[in-house]
Design a protein around this motif. Sequence first.
Motif, PDB file in Angstrom:
ATOM      1  N   SER A  69       0.837  -1.205   0.000  1.00 28.69           N
ATOM      2  CA  SER A  69       0.000   0.000   0.000  1.00 28.69           C
ATOM      3  C   SER A  69       0.870   1.252   0.000  1.00 28.69           C
ATOM      4  O   SER A  69       2.030   1.227   0.424  1.00 28.69           O
ATOM      5  CB  SER A  69      -0.922   0.020   1.225  1.00 28.69           C
ATOM      6  N   GLU A  72      -2.098   7.708   1.623  1.00 21.93           N
ATOM      7  CA  GLU A  72      -2.971   8.553   0.816  1.00 21.93           C
ATOM      8  C   GLU A  72      -2.302   9.847   0.373  1.00 21.93           C
ATOM      9  O   GLU A  72      -2.527  10.330  -0.737  1.00 21.93           O
ATOM     10  CB  GLU A  72      -4.246   8.861   1.601  1.00 21.93           C
ATOM     11  N   VAL A  93      -3.907  -0.282  -4.650  1.00 17.64           N
ATOM     12  CA  VAL A  93      -4.566   0.967  -5.031  1.00 17.64           C
ATOM     13  C   VAL A  93      -3.514   2.063  -5.172  1.00 17.64           C
ATOM     14  O   VAL A  93      -2.542   2.102  -4.404  1.00 17.64           O
ATOM     15  CB  VAL A  93      -5.601   1.382  -3.967  1.00 17.64           C
ATOM     16  N   SER A  96      -5.082   8.988  -3.960  1.00 17.76           N
ATOM     17  CA  SER A  96      -5.596  10.194  -4.625  1.00 17.76           C
ATOM     18  C   SER A  96      -4.517  11.253  -4.823  1.00 17.76           C
ATOM     19  O   SER A  96      -4.610  12.083  -5.734  1.00 17.76           O
ATOM     20  CB  SER A  96      -6.746  10.782  -3.813  1.00 17.76           C
ATOM     21  N   LEU A 115      -2.820  -4.682  -8.399  1.00 16.78           N
ATOM     22  CA  LEU A 115      -3.300  -3.311  -8.603  1.00 16.78           C
ATOM     23  C   LEU A 115      -4.598  -3.301  -9.411  1.00 16.78           C
ATOM     24  O   LEU A 115      -4.633  -3.775 -10.551  1.00 16.78           O
ATOM     25  CB  LEU A 115      -2.234  -2.490  -9.321  1.00 16.78           C
ATOM     26  N   LYS A 116      -5.654  -2.724  -8.826  1.00 19.24           N
ATOM     27  CA  LYS A 116      -6.961  -2.731  -9.503  1.00 19.24           C
ATOM     28  C   LYS A 116      -7.665  -1.385  -9.486  1.00 19.24           C
ATOM     29  O   LYS A 116      -8.736  -1.244 -10.075  1.00 19.24           O
ATOM     30  CB  LYS A 116      -7.865  -3.784  -8.857  1.00 19.24           C
ATOM     31  N   GLU A 117      -7.052  -0.362  -8.842  1.00 11.64           N
ATOM     32  CA  GLU A 117      -7.789   0.899  -8.716  1.00 11.64           C
ATOM     33  C   GLU A 117      -6.835   2.087  -8.685  1.00 11.64           C
ATOM     34  O   GLU A 117      -5.761   2.029  -8.096  1.00 11.64           O
ATOM     35  CB  GLU A 117      -8.635   0.881  -7.439  1.00 11.64           C
ATOM     36  N   ILE A 118      -7.262   3.175  -9.334  1.00 14.46           N
ATOM     37  CA  ILE A 118      -6.589   4.472  -9.230  1.00 14.46           C
ATOM     38  C   ILE A 118      -7.598   5.437  -8.639  1.00 14.46           C
ATOM     39  O   ILE A 118      -8.618   5.732  -9.255  1.00 14.46           O
ATOM     40  CB  ILE A 118      -6.112   4.981 -10.600  1.00 14.46           C
ATOM     41  N   ARG A 119      -7.344   5.927  -7.442  1.00 23.61           N
ATOM     42  CA  ARG A 119      -8.325   6.770  -6.766  1.00 23.61           C
ATOM     43  C   ARG A 119      -8.309   8.210  -7.254  1.00 23.61           C
ATOM     44  O   ARG A 119      -9.277   8.936  -7.078  1.00 23.61           O
ATOM     45  CB  ARG A 119      -8.082   6.740  -5.248  1.00 23.61           C
ATOM     46  N   GLN A 142     -10.137   2.726 -17.354  1.00 26.12           N
ATOM     47  CA  GLN A 142      -9.760   3.533 -16.197  1.00 26.12           C
ATOM     48  C   GLN A 142      -8.715   4.593 -16.539  1.00 26.12           C
ATOM     49  O   GLN A 142      -8.573   5.572 -15.810  1.00 26.12           O
ATOM     50  CB  GLN A 142      -9.229   2.630 -15.073  1.00 26.12           C
TER      51      GLN A 142
END
Length: 408
Positions: A69, A72, A93, A96, A115-119, A142
């Motif tokens: 991780s 943030e 992730v 942001s 890795l599955k998300e870009i905030r 995405q």
Amino acid sequence: MALKISSKRTDSKFLVKSHEGLEDFSKKEEWEQTHRISLMNNQLSTLPETLDCRNLLTLLLQRNKYLTSIPEFFFKSMCRLQILDLHGTNIVVLPSSLSNLIYLKGLYLNSCSELKEIRSSVEALEHLEVLDIRKTKLKLLQIGSLVWLKCLRLSLCNFDVANYTQAQVSRFDLLEELTIDVDYLGLFVEESPVWEGSLTFHFAVGYHDSAIAHVLESIDNPSYNILKLANGDGVNPIIMKVLTKTNALGLIGYKGVLSLSDFGIKNMNMIFDCLIEGCSGIKTIIYGNGTSKAVLEWLKNLHITNVPELENIWQGPVHVGSLARLTTVTLSNCPKLMKIFTNAMIQQLIQLTHLRVEECHRIEEIIMESENTQLENQALPKLETLELIHLPQLTSIWAKDSLEWPSL
């Protein structure tokens, strides 16, 4: 040495601690005011909540496999960062604060398999030119707003299921390089026509660890379409279809073929560069029998190495125009090779500039007298360099000693 030189500069500070087994991020006093940080190949599992690096240009954290991780606000102060490499980590992730990297040019996320998300809003990365998301769980949609990318590297899994069509890629109309890793080339070739368009493709089928094969990737012309076939067997319609659009061909450890002609010589009209290495079944490069017109008329460079059964380069008739643009030939470690040029072949080599022959132990003559009885003394007018290395049976280059070699 690079670190030693950079340490004397007042305008650049480097922090490099790779392969040191680090479990914690470096101390604050080490990374403050730093321009480039490399902590790759360590045991990092956590990162600082914030990292105040306002001058940081490069951050390399790749292959820290325990890193799962990113805090943030980790990127919040890195407003000048240009290169970020996280590939081979286990992050899930992207936070942001990624949107603060407004000057980022290269983002490497390949092999971040979780890795599955870009905030963040990726639209903020308006200077991003290179993005690599191969072997991640990110979907092409995405990152679809990054229409200014010049280099995009994907895997087939990045496309939405049953929807990996040309439309998904066509929005990136500034692309200069598109790489798509696929498990089965046939499925991609048949279902996605994007490879046949104006984009450049680099297809590699099969694994190899050949060093010489990288010559295909260092070709001067970046627009060449490249096909590498490694440790495969035989010929299929998919390969023959791709060959019709191929400019540089590499055969590495390939089996089940006796010559390039087995792939259909008419499919190779656009080939400029050809590399053949370690192909144990190949006995000749081209069978001229059965052809009624010039072949390989655009071929410029031919590299052949470690082909144990190779006996000659060309068998049969050589039609006018064949090999007319060939400039470079290198032959090495071909123990059964006895002859290089037939008379019909040498007459076509009006552009040959460089010839290198090495470790071909049965060669007695470079230009065989018995094969070239009608050879004119103006043959090979452009030949500039001739390299002959460890040829223990060699007795002559040309027995009659009558060639003028005007360019040698």
